[in-house]
Design an enzyme around this catalytic site. Structure first.
Site, PDB file in Angstrom:
ATOM      1  N   ASN A 135     105.849   4.856  61.668  1.00 17.13           N
ATOM      2  CA  ASN A 135     106.767   5.396  62.666  1.00 17.13           C
ATOM      3  C   ASN A 135     106.623   6.914  62.710  1.00 17.13           C
ATOM      4  OD1 ASN A 135     108.944   6.179  64.205  1.00 17.13           O
ATOM      5  ND2 ASN A 135     110.441   4.903  63.147  1.00 17.13           N
ATOM      6  N   CYS A 165     110.246   8.604  65.674  1.00 20.06           N
ATOM      7  CA  CYS A 165     111.698   8.478  65.736  1.00 20.06           C
ATOM      8  C   CYS A 165     112.301   9.784  66.253  1.00 20.06           C
ATOM      9  CB  CYS A 165     112.292   8.156  64.366  1.00 20.06           C
ATOM     10  SG  CYS A 165     114.101   8.059  64.443  1.00 20.06           S
TER      11      CYS A 165
END
Lengths: 265, 304
Positions: free
Chosen positions: B127, B130
């Site tokens: 990720n 974010c």
């Protein structure tokens, strides 16, 4: 397996007072499973607008008729759309959700404290408590008479009802917590249950903790999903060691032990 | 019987439908509503090296056909996830993809190293996108060099397929896609949320405690389809497409744009069974159209 989102037929949608509505749905499965203090997510339309369900607490659970009812106040777009519903319409529902109230079997008398629309989840609780033969007293407060809705049903169940308004337009002039102090001075209940605005709940929790009376409160929070995955509705709680932890209002709640809640601000 | 199995760089899935990170927790709540084994896999909640309590509420704001969130990666930390969540998930019969988020490249590397030998994990989703954290997050995913650096750090620490989750908050998505491919990403997933804001006109203040949040839901779907289309043309790396998928038809748009698999995000918040409905809907669609294998549809929108 739990039932996912389904569509339910509106049996009745009526305005009780300006801004206050009762909605009755045909929902046999929900009526079968629901416990006092639980809630449902309601989608007023079948489209993607509005996208998210609206968390509304169960106000009536009728297993025989296979119906559930909701008492709500219009506060925004979602509830305004709910208010436009008519009998025969279909709406999206998910539930029952959340934990619900714990019924205390050893208490002979219990006190319910309601602030405004916070009265909604206390009716099925009152019915269950009366069913167990308990003495139930409802202490109901609101800003003014126009915001007091739904108390007759408690009287019909045989509950004692006391009312307070901030402007004195009905009942005692003052707050629901004033009624609570008076009530505790007269007779000590075995349990207190409360639902209403946060400042009221905080005050009720403090009174209950000081008096050493077990107390459960039902919290309200902006929710995304209603079943515990989005982490949108967290509140602050004490864990078993007194340390601060996060709890989801939709999943671990909406009902919490009053002495476990940490009140910020 | 139609064939829904897909294979992305060694990640084999019984069907192309996944649960998107951040909308399914670690699967437990959804398992109360349907058998998780009906899905291809789950991309678990963004997991960090240390536990995170996330942002203060309000964390959610509804928008036209969508929602903003700024949860801020609330999670119990990688150690706890390995101890309590993965063993349970491993018994559910679906692919397990662990989404990892870090505050520094070293965080990502440390998590990749920790997760690599854990039984049951099928892939890591990195990720780098974010929008709701102070350090790292979006800042990593909008700079091609930093994005590539993080992917190569992770690549060096694991044999598991590495998925780079891209942010749509960039001028040219293909630049980032090429950079992470060159750095060793096996799969690219996109899109994460688009940065947005909602202001309450009564109070005159942003609704979210952190002012800005990430927009998801049906509102972002055309943006996501467009980006999948662009990335499919730009790289060879297989794609997991996501962004506003609610129905099987939505999923097909992503597949036709070039995604080999799709993930269901916000739709789960509006119906816990949304992903199941998409998986079943895809199978029905294939039968109705006489398509024997879902892979035949991947990227067909590019054919002249």
């Amino acid at each position: 397996m739990k039932t996912g989102k389904v569509f339910a037929e509106v049996k009745e949608s009526i305005c009780l007072k300006p801004g206050f509505y009762r909605l009755v749905l045909k929902a046999s499965q929900m009526a079968k499973e629901a416990k006092p203090g639980q809630f449902a997510m309601l989608w007023p339309t079948k489209s993607q607008e509005p996208l998210l369900g609206r968390p509304i607490s169960l106000h009536g659970i009728d297993q025989k008729k296979g119906e559930v009812s909701f008492l709500y106040q219009t506060v925004g777009r979602g509830t305004a759309l709910l208010a436009n519903l008519e009998a025969g319409n279909e709406i999206g529902i998910l539930g029952p959700l959340g934990n619900g109230f714990t019924l205390q079997s050893n208490a002979k008398k219990v006190v319910l404290v309601a602030g405004g629309i916070g009265i909604a989840p206390l009716l099925p609780l009152a019915a269950a408590l009366k069913n167990e033969g308990k003495k139930v007293e409802l202490l109901f407060g609101a800003a003014k008479c126009d915001f007091l809705v739904g108390m007759d049903a408690f009287a019909d169940l045989g509950c004692a009802v006391a009312v307070a308004t901030v402007d004195g337009s009905l009942g005692q002039k003052g707050l629901a917590t004033d009624l609570l102090k008076d009530s505790l001075a007269k007779e000590r209940p075995g349990h207190i249950y409360a639902c209403g605005p946060k400042p009221m709940l905080k005050a009720v929790a403090e009174i209950a903790t000081e008096s050493g009376i077990p107390c459960q409160i039902s919290l309200e929070e902006r929710m995304g999903c209603g079943f515990g995955v989005c982490m949108g509705c967290v509140c602050h709680q004490k864990d078993e060691n007194g340390k601060e932890k996060l709890a989801r209002v939709c999943k671990e709640g909406p009902v919490f032990e009053a002495d476990e809640v940490i009140w910020h601000g | 019987m139609v064939d829904l199995t897909v294979e992305l760089a060694g990640l084999r899935l019984k069907n192309p439908v996944l649960l998107a990170s951040g909308t399914c927790g670690y699967g437990r709540e959804l398992s109360e509503y349907f058998d998780l084994a009906s899905l291809g896999g789950i991309m678990v909640k963004g997991t960090t090296l240390r536990p995170r309590s996330g942002n203060i509420t309000p964390r959610i704001a509804e928008t036209p056909a969508g929602l903003l969130n700024s949860v801020g990666l609330q999670n119990p930390g990688v150690k706890k996830v390995i101890e309590t969540e993965i063993p349970w998930l491993a018994k559910q019969g679906l692919g397990i993809i662990v989404n990892i988020a870090g505050e520094s490249p070293a965080d990502y590397a440390a998590m990749a190293e920790t997760l690599d030998p854990v039984a049951g994990i099928d892939a890591l989703e990195v990720n780098i996108s974010c929008p709701n954290v102070e350090a790292g997050g979006l800042a990593f995913g909008t700079d091609a060099k930093v994005a590539a650096d993080i992917i190569s750090w992770v690549r060096a620490k694991t044999k598991l397929p590495v998925i780079a989750k891209l942010s749509p908050n960039v001028t040219d998505i293909t630049e980032i896609a090429r950079a992470v491919e060159a750095a060793g990403a096996d799969i690219i997933s996109l899109i994460n949320t688009l940065q947005g804001m909602v202001i309450d006109v009564e109070t005159g203040k942003p609704v979210l405690s952190r002012m800005m949040g990430g927009l998801s839901g049906p509102a972002v779907k055309p943006v996501a389809v467009r980006m999948v289309w662009q990335v499919y043309k730009a790289v060879k790396t297989p794609i997991i497409g996501m962004g506003g998928i609610t129905t099987a038809a939505d999923a097909l748009e992503f597949i036709m744009a070039g995604a080999k698999a799709v993930a269901i995000g916000s739709a789960t918040l509006t119906n816990p069974c949304a992903a199941l409905n998409v998986a079943e809907g895809l199978a029905e669609w294939l039968v109705a159209k006489g398509v024997a294998n879902i892979n035949e549809l991947v990227g067909i929108a590019h054919r002249g």
